[in-house]
Design a protein around this motif. Structure first.
Motif, PDB file in Angstrom:
ATOM      1  N   ARG A 122       0.874  -1.200  -0.076  1.00 61.45           N
ATOM      2  CA  ARG A 122      -0.070  -0.008   0.096  1.00 61.45           C
ATOM      3  C   ARG A 122       0.773   1.190  -0.046  1.00 61.45           C
ATOM      4  N   TYR A 123       1.899   1.228   0.560  1.00 62.76           N
ATOM      5  CA  TYR A 123       2.861   2.528   0.991  1.00 62.76           C
ATOM      6  C   TYR A 123       3.803   2.656  -0.264  1.00 62.76           C
ATOM      7  N   GLY A 124       3.851   1.752  -0.939  1.00 66.63           N
ATOM      8  CA  GLY A 124       5.015   1.872  -2.111  1.00 66.63           C
ATOM      9  C   GLY A 124       6.266   1.086  -1.795  1.00 66.63           C
ATOM     10  N   VAL A 125       6.328   0.467  -0.669  1.00 66.76           N
ATOM     11  CA  VAL A 125       7.639  -0.139  -0.335  1.00 66.76           C
ATOM     12  C   VAL A 125       8.066  -0.989  -1.473  1.00 66.76           C
ATOM     13  N   LEU A 126       7.110  -2.044  -1.594  1.00 65.27           N
ATOM     14  CA  LEU A 126       7.427  -3.313  -2.589  1.00 65.27           C
ATOM     15  C   LEU A 126       7.650  -2.643  -4.024  1.00 65.27           C
ATOM     16  N   ARG A 127       7.161  -1.666  -4.385  1.00 64.33           N
ATOM     17  CA  ARG A 127       7.248  -1.174  -5.822  1.00 64.33           C
ATOM     18  C   ARG A 127       8.710  -0.513  -5.744  1.00 64.33           C
ATOM     19  N   PHE A 128       8.958   0.131  -4.941  1.00 69.56           N
ATOM     20  CA  PHE A 128      10.428   0.780  -4.804  1.00 69.56           C
ATOM     21  C   PHE A 128      11.564  -0.383  -4.484  1.00 69.56           C
ATOM     22  N   LEU A 129      11.380  -1.219  -3.599  1.00 71.76           N
ATOM     23  CA  LEU A 129      12.475  -2.247  -3.222  1.00 71.76           C
ATOM     24  C   LEU A 129      12.597  -3.153  -4.475  1.00 71.76           C
ATOM     25  N   SER A 130      11.430  -3.528  -5.391  1.00 72.01           N
ATOM     26  CA  SER A 130      11.812  -4.226  -6.685  1.00 72.01           C
ATOM     27  C   SER A 130      12.529  -3.602  -7.673  1.00 72.01           C
ATOM     28  N   THR A 131      12.775  -2.543  -7.543  1.00 71.15           N
ATOM     29  CA  THR A 131      13.571  -1.672  -8.565  1.00 71.15           C
ATOM     30  C   THR A 131      14.946  -1.562  -8.326  1.00 71.15           C
ATOM     31  N   THR A 132      15.385  -1.945  -6.947  1.00 68.37           N
ATOM     32  CA  THR A 132      16.677  -1.804  -6.516  1.00 68.37           C
ATOM     33  C   THR A 132      17.375  -3.120  -6.947  1.00 68.37           C
ATOM     34  N   PRO A 133      18.723  -3.203  -6.658  1.00 64.62           N
ATOM     35  CA  PRO A 133      19.442  -4.328  -7.207  1.00 64.62           C
ATOM     36  C   PRO A 133      19.184  -5.572  -6.319  1.00 64.62           C
ATOM     37  N   LEU A 134      18.105  -5.442  -5.184  1.00 60.65           N
ATOM     38  CA  LEU A 134      17.784  -6.543  -4.629  1.00 60.65           C
ATOM     39  C   LEU A 134      16.725  -7.268  -5.578  1.00 60.65           C
ATOM     40  N   GLY A 135      15.807  -6.694  -6.047  1.00 61.09           N
ATOM     41  CA  GLY A 135      15.188  -7.247  -7.234  1.00 61.09           C
ATOM     42  C   GLY A 135      13.855  -7.902  -6.582  1.00 61.09           C
TER      43      GLY A 135
END
Length: 241
Positions: free
Chosen positions: A80-93
């Motif tokens: 909901r807070y966009g954490v998943l969307r942002f983390l999915s674009t990092t090198p973590l994937g």
């Protein structure tokens, strides 16, 4: 990548343990259920002692609490807070993020097993030595099944709905799903069904392991099928934002 996953898993685990509501769900309520089943005659006649019958189900309840309810709620609000969307674009994937969440579930589950076992030993629990390896392996498989189900719910409905669904199912499966209370003590209409639920399969598998040192192959197969089906559904329909 391994270091990233380990750091993400550490972060997720510490976040869960620092949340008071999650801690109550993961540790306090299972311990209360353990004590309640030990001092009441509900499980009489099913094993050598009440504590021996109660502990396997309580350990299974811990897996459901952390992997399904706890992880589902946390992932739903991260989405909901966009954490998943942002983390999915990092090198973590995306793959690393999911692996970190799974690792955090295992880490918290290890702590739960340690706490519940310590209290159970103090209450007189005497599990067979042969039951530890199959019991812990099946507990990990059950955690995988419930993690997949939790991610499926968290990734497909609104966070408020995730909160309601996971908490409601925790209550229903905990009371009537065969996870804490063996199927033979449930109403006749439910006895034939609960064995095919992940809760019933995990509860039965844990009791077979810690009461008789045996591996319940049928229950293990049911848990594996739930893991594969729920995991495939989560991959297909999970929404990252």
């Amino acid at each position: 990548m391994l270091r990233r996953v380990l750091l993400q898993g550490k972060y997720e685990a510490l976040t869960m343990l620092r949340n008071g509501e999650q801690l109550i769900l993961a540790v306090v309520l299972p311990l209360l259920a353990l004590v309640g089943l030990t001092v009441t005659p509900f499980l009489d006649g099913m094993g050598a002692s009440r504590i021996d019958v109660a502990v396997p189900g309580i350990l299974a309840l811990c897996a459901m609490s952390t992997a399904f309810t706890g992880q589902g709620i946390a992932t739903g609000f991260d989405r909901r807070y966009g954490v998943l969307r942002f983390l999915s674009t990092t090198p973590l994937g995306r793959g690393g993020l999911i692996a970190g969440k799974a690792l955090s579930v295992l880490a918290v589950l290890c702590l739960q097993v340690a706490v519940v076992s310590a209290v159970a030993f103090a209450l007189g629990w005497q599990p067979p030595a042969a039951g530890w390896v199959p019991g812990l392996a099946l507990l990990a498989l059950g955690a995988a099944a419930f993690t997949a189900l939790g991610l499926l719910v968290a990734g497909t409905v609104r966070p408020e709905a995730t909160l309601a669904i996971t908490n409601l199912l925790w209550i229903l499966l905990g009371a009537l799903g065969g996870i804490v209370i063996p199927a033979e003590r449930l109403p006749a209409a439910a006895q034939g069904l609960v064995g095919f639920l992940p809760s019933g399969a995990l509860g039965e598998a844990m009791r077979d392991a810690f009461l008789a040192g045996a591996v319940n192959g049928g229950a293990a197969l049911i848990l594996l099928l739930w893991t594969l089906v729920a995991g495939a559904a989560a991959i297909r329909w999970f929404k990252w934002n």
